[in-house]
Design an enzyme around this catalytic site. Sequence first.
Site, PDB file in Angstrom:
ATOM      1  N   ILE A 425      38.736  42.980  45.749  1.00 44.99           N
ATOM      2  CA  ILE A 425      39.511  42.853  44.507  1.00 44.99           C
ATOM      3  C   ILE A 425      39.814  41.399  44.164  1.00 44.99           C
ATOM      4  O   ILE A 425      39.861  40.535  45.033  1.00 44.99           O
ATOM      5  CB  ILE A 425      40.834  43.656  44.573  1.00 44.99           C
ATOM      6  CG1 ILE A 425      41.668  43.230  45.791  1.00 44.99           C
ATOM      7  CG2 ILE A 425      40.570  45.131  44.562  1.00 44.99           C
ATOM      8  CD1 ILE A 425      43.057  43.823  45.810  1.00 44.99           C
ATOM      9  N   GLU A 426      40.006  41.176  42.877  1.00 46.01           N
ATOM     10  CA  GLU A 426      40.374  39.864  42.324  1.00 46.01           C
ATOM     11  C   GLU A 426      39.398  38.777  42.752  1.00 46.01           C
ATOM     12  O   GLU A 426      39.775  37.642  43.021  1.00 46.01           O
ATOM     13  CB  GLU A 426      41.821  39.520  42.691  1.00 46.01           C
ATOM     14  CG  GLU A 426      42.806  40.504  42.056  1.00 46.01           C
ATOM     15  CD  GLU A 426      44.249  40.220  42.424  1.00 46.01           C
ATOM     16  OE1 GLU A 426      44.582  39.057  42.678  1.00 46.01           O
ATOM     17  OE2 GLU A 426      45.036  41.180  42.449  1.00 46.01           O
ATOM     18  N   GLY A 427      38.124  39.150  42.803  1.00 45.95           N
ATOM     19  CA  GLY A 427      37.061  38.236  43.178  1.00 45.95           C
ATOM     20  C   GLY A 427      36.556  38.512  44.573  1.00 45.95           C
ATOM     21  O   GLY A 427      37.252  38.249  45.549  1.00 45.95           O
TER      22      GLY A 427
END
Length: 625
Positions: A425-427
Amino acid sequence: MNKPGKQDKQASMDLAESARQTKWQHPSFTAELFKGSFRWDLIHPYPAQSDTDKAIGDAVLVELEKCLKTHINPEAVDKSGVLPETALDALKAGGYFGMKIPKAYGGMGLSITNYVRAMELVASWCGSTAVWLSAHQSIGVPQPLKEFGNDAQKEKYLPRLAAGAVSAFSLTEPDVGSDPARMGTTATPIDDGNYYIINGQKLWTTNGPAAELLVVMAETPPKLVHGKEKKQITAFIVEAPTPGLSVLHECEFMGIRAIRNGWMEFKDVKVPKENIIGNLGDGLKIALATLNVGRLTIPVISAGTGKVCLSYCQDWIKQRVQWGQSIGKHQAVANLVNDIATHTFAIDAMSFLTCSLIENETADVRLEAAIAKYFGSERAWDIVDKTMQIRGGRGFETADSLRKRNEPGIPIERVMRDTRINRIIEGTSEIMHLFIAREAMDLHIKTVFALSNPAISISKKIGIVLKAGLFYSLWYPKLWLPSWSIFSIKHLNQRNLSQLHYISRTSKRLARSLFHTMVRFGPKLEYQQAILAHYVDIGTQLFAMAATLSKAESILHNHQNPKTIQALTTAFCHQSRKEIEQHFRAVRTAEPQEKKVASEALMNADLDWLMNDIIRFETTDTPIN
């Protein structure tokens, strides 16, 4: 003429480049490392939380812990896949959905440091609950609204959000992950631009099915720049429920089972222009800025994971006896515990250092935040894996099963399932590599990479060459000069002081090697992702070492057992140096072309011979009822 594939790639790169922050308003410790400069002054003395702010955070954590233990049974939440309404109501009543929202709008107005301390506490108790709160205020509507919203939007929405109106962030689509140029969701202006009609689908919208407010990224009509159309992505606030907005499916996952995450459809959803955050075309810039700050929650939670794992091991390695002594005295287990403790210390040091730098507004932390997220999520996974190894079969067994046989219900298998998502998540870690590499190469991209642009005239290219020649003639020789830094150190022992000199020398070596690689490959360096990843890992380890040394120095003067701090710091730096040298060796050795064969062969069905004697997965398979 370029092939369509190349055009698509160039469009993606151009869009991403236009959205990134081009100016460095403040120095970046890690950016300086990649340039060959060890700016110890930027992170030392380690920025300690003020006594006043810490007291505020301490009080919040006391009440938050009571709320969690009273209203949330993490094992039941994991088993049922549902966070009870009573728990959500208690969290809302306690103000925990408004921790980051200013007091003027009804929130707690916590500092970044106190907010992430609260999230670390929540995640140590229940991963699903942490995601509810984090998705709402780390990347949901409050964060972009605070940074880019106008006064009217803040007055209208922030009080609702602080009171517990759940929010979500909608960026990813079924066919679009980290490539926003392929975004399919559109926002078409109507009524002279007073309203927009949103159409499209979003995938993996955390909190989406339960959200009252969503930040939705959508493509708006392009604008002309130098006679060419430029794609625009715009951020909208969408209220729910609203006609045309529906949840096509609620996703279920390996871990964090009680989150609400959905495949969302927007079908002729009408939104007023007043709901645009920032300006038309600012959407991707807002998304990146939101993630820069929002992803800091992940490394702090990762540090909390390490602390929890240490607590799981503490009694076990002492009480469990094999071959006549506690397993903690066996070197194999002791080495595992060392890795858990040292990496936890390093993640903690990096995370809270970065939070403090943001709050003090003394540094540009886009690199530090990305590195902390990357390093924290990778090492936390390793920490949990080693904790499970130490616990053996009891680590693999569920907490509920352990309790039924009258053993402590240590939930390592749940923690492992909850932790795995942080590398995605989030990259993803791979995207973090590319993001960090791009920012690390910014000096050289600005200096010489424009030469590869066919649109630039010969006269301008000559100017670029002359300017670059002057710059590198002054910059490059300095990278070969000895490092004579004097560090104002009072408490680190001689072995740990030597680590600072190593970082100083190695930052110059890193800058030299990166420059040599750039000369070797030129603009084609972007295709050498494996080599760039090694450079990113070198910079990551140097930042981790420096943060750990700075924090150790700051806490040694009044720590009850300074020998433990010195030993943890030495052990971490020793391992980091081994890894750094491995990465330097790797960049000197070209990746064999054969490493590309397997991927190509799999795509072309040339590995069918290897997949024998199994029941093959087929996309046409239907589930067995």
